[in-house]
Design an enzyme around this catalytic site. Structure first.
Site, PDB file in Angstrom:
ATOM      1  N   GLU A  51      -0.261   4.501 -12.533  1.00 41.39           N
ATOM      2  CA  GLU A  51      -1.042   4.990 -11.393  1.00 41.39           C
ATOM      3  C   GLU A  51      -2.529   4.721 -11.606  1.00 41.39           C
ATOM      4  O   GLU A  51      -3.217   4.170 -10.736  1.00 41.39           O
ATOM      5  CB  GLU A  51      -0.803   6.483 -11.217  1.00 41.39           C
ATOM      6  CG  GLU A  51      -1.776   7.179 -10.279  1.00 41.39           C
ATOM      7  CD  GLU A  51      -2.004   8.636 -10.650  1.00 41.39           C
ATOM      8  OE1 GLU A  51      -3.086   8.950 -11.191  1.00 41.39           O
ATOM      9  OE2 GLU A  51      -1.096   9.452 -10.404  1.00 41.39           O
ATOM     10  N   ASP A 108       5.031   4.975  -7.621  1.00 46.13           N
ATOM     11  CA  ASP A 108       3.708   4.925  -6.993  1.00 46.13           C
ATOM     12  C   ASP A 108       2.767   4.024  -7.766  1.00 46.13           C
ATOM     13  O   ASP A 108       1.959   3.296  -7.175  1.00 46.13           O
ATOM     14  CB  ASP A 108       3.133   6.328  -6.806  1.00 46.13           C
ATOM     15  CG  ASP A 108       2.852   7.061  -8.095  1.00 46.13           C
ATOM     16  OD1 ASP A 108       3.520   6.788  -9.119  1.00 46.13           O
ATOM     17  OD2 ASP A 108       1.968   7.937  -8.090  1.00 46.13           O
TER      18      ASP A 108
END
Length: 346
Positions: A51, A108
Site C-alpha cells: 500500500e 489494495d
C-alpha cells in the site's frame, strides 16, 4: 457529480500527473522515502507495505518526480515482488530476515501499484511501466476479483484467507479496497476487464453496508449471498481503513450526494480537527484520529458535495506527522486538484 454506474471508458478519469505541489512532495519524500525507495510507515514499527509503496509511486507521479518514482518502484520490485505470481507480498519488516514474513498479497496495494505504473506510463511514455501495470492488473483481476458474485464484482482483500472457501462468513470484503479512481484508468492497460462493473458494485455495497445508528460501513464486511453484515471476529468499527472510502468516491467523482451523507454527518460537527473511530453497534466514538492530516478528508467531502473551498490551512502539509495521515493529506490535495480545482484557492 456524475451518477454511479455511468459508463467508464478506458482512461475516462483525468490524468494524475501535475496534480501535486512539489514542495508538499518534498516534505513527504524527505520524511518517509529512503534513498533506496522504501516508503516507511512511521507509526507501525517502521515497516513497509505494498500500500505504502503504491501511494509513494502515485504521489511521485503527481509531483512529476520520475527519479523518485523509479527508486520506489525499484525497491518494490526487489523486495515485494517475490511471490510466484505478478502480485506483491504485502508486508516487509526491517527487523526480519528475510524482510517478507507473510507471502500473502494485499489487493489494495496491488491496485495502487498498477494504477501508479499506468499513470507513469501515460506521463512519461515508458512502455516498461505499461507492461508492468498490465501484468499486475491482469493478475489481481484474475485472482482477487469475483466478477460473477451475486453482489456484483467483489474484491477479495488477498489471494488467501478471505474467500467462501477460507471462511464460514466469506467472502470478506473491505470497502477501502475499492480504489475507484484507479478503476477509471486501469482500462488503459487491462481493457478485457469490466472496471465499470467494479465501480458499480463498490457503490452498491456501500449503500447496503450501512450499519447501526451511524449508517457507516465496518472495516470488514461479510458478503455472503444472503446479506451484508459486519464480519465475524473483527471489531464492528468504522476506522483507519474505512476513512478512505469517501476519499476514493470523491476522487473518482462517483456516487450521489446521499452516498456521502453518513460521512458528511459524521465529520460535519463542531469537532472537525479530529476524526472519530466509531463503534457501528451504537454509533459512539471509541477513539480519535488527531493528527492534522486527517482533517483533509472532511474538507474533500465538503468540497465534493457542496463545493465548499478547502481551508487554506489544509493546502500545505505539516512536517512531523506520521506516514498515514500525511499520505491521506497529500492524496486529498491531488484529488482536489485533479477533480475539484475550484475548491482550491491557489
Amino acid at each position: 457529480m456524475p451518477p454511479a454506474g455511468a459508463p467508464v471508458r478506458a482512461g475516462a478519469g483525468p490524468a494524475l500527473a501535475g496534480t501535486l505541489d512539489a514542495a508538499a512532495w518534498a516534505v513527504y519524500r524527505a520524511r518517509f522515502v529512503t534513498e533506496r525507495g522504501r516508503v516507511v510507515d512511521t507509526a507501525n514499527g517502521g515497516i513497509s507495505h505494498s500500500e505504502g509503496q503504491g501511494y509513494g509511486m502515485l504521489l511521485a507521479v503527481a509531483a512529476g518526480d520520475r527519479a523518485a518514482f523509479e527508486r520506489i518502484w525499484g525497491w518494490t520490485r526487489a523486495n515485494l515482488m517475490v511471490r510466484s505470481d505478478a502480485l506483491a507480498a504485502w508486508r516487509w519488516a526491517p527487523d526480519h530476515r528475510p524482510g517478507v514474513s507473510d507471502m500473502n498479497n494485499a489487493t489494495d496495494g496491488d491496485i495502487l501499484v498498477a494504477w501508479a505504473l499506468t499513470e507513469a506510463a501515460e506521463a512519461w511514455g515508458e512502455p516498461a511501466y505499461r507492461t508492468a501495470a498490465r501484468r499486475i492488473a491482469v493478475e489481481f483481476g484474475r485472482k482477487t476479483i469475483l466478477f460473477k458474485d451475486p453482489h456484483g464484482p467483489l474484491i477479495l482483500p488477498g489471494v488467501s484467507g478471505f474467500s467462501a472457501r477460507d471462511r464460514a462468513d466469506g467472502p470478506l470484503v473491505n470497502l477501502s479496497y475499492w480504489v475507484f479512481p484507479a478503476f477509471q484508468r486501469l482500462g488503459l492497460v487491462a481493457p478485457e476487464y469490466d472496471w465499470a462493473s467494479v465501480i458499480r458494485s463498490g457503490v452498491e455495497i456501500l449503500r447496503r453496508a450501512r450499519f447501526g445508528p451511524s449508517n457507516l460501513p465496518t472495516e470488514w464486511i461479510s458478503a455472503r449471498e444472503d446479506a451484508l453484515r459486519p464480519a465475524d471476529g473483527f471489531p464492528a468499527l468504522f476506522s483507519y481503513n474505512a476513512v478512505r472510502v469517501p476519499l476514493y468516491l470523491a476522487w473518482a467523482g462517483v456516487g450521489r450526494p446521499e452516498d456521502y451523507a453518513p460521512f458528511k454527518t459524521l465529520w460535519g460537527g463542531l469537532d472537525r480537527e479530529r476524526l472519530p473511530i466509531v463503534d457501528t453497534r451504537d454509533g459512539r466514538p471509541v477513539e480519535w484520529l488527531t493528527e492534522p492530516g486527517y482533517a483533509a478528508l472532511p474538507a474533500l467531502v465538503a468540497c465534493a458535495v457542496d463545493a465548499t473551498p478547502i481551508p487554506e490551512a489544509l493546502t500545505t502539509v505539516q512536517d512531523g506527522q506520521n506516514y498515514y495521515p500525511t499520505t491521506l493529506h497529500l492524496l486529498t490535495l491531488a484529488a482536489a486538484r485533479m477533480r475539484y480545482p475550484s475548491c482550491l484557492r491557489s
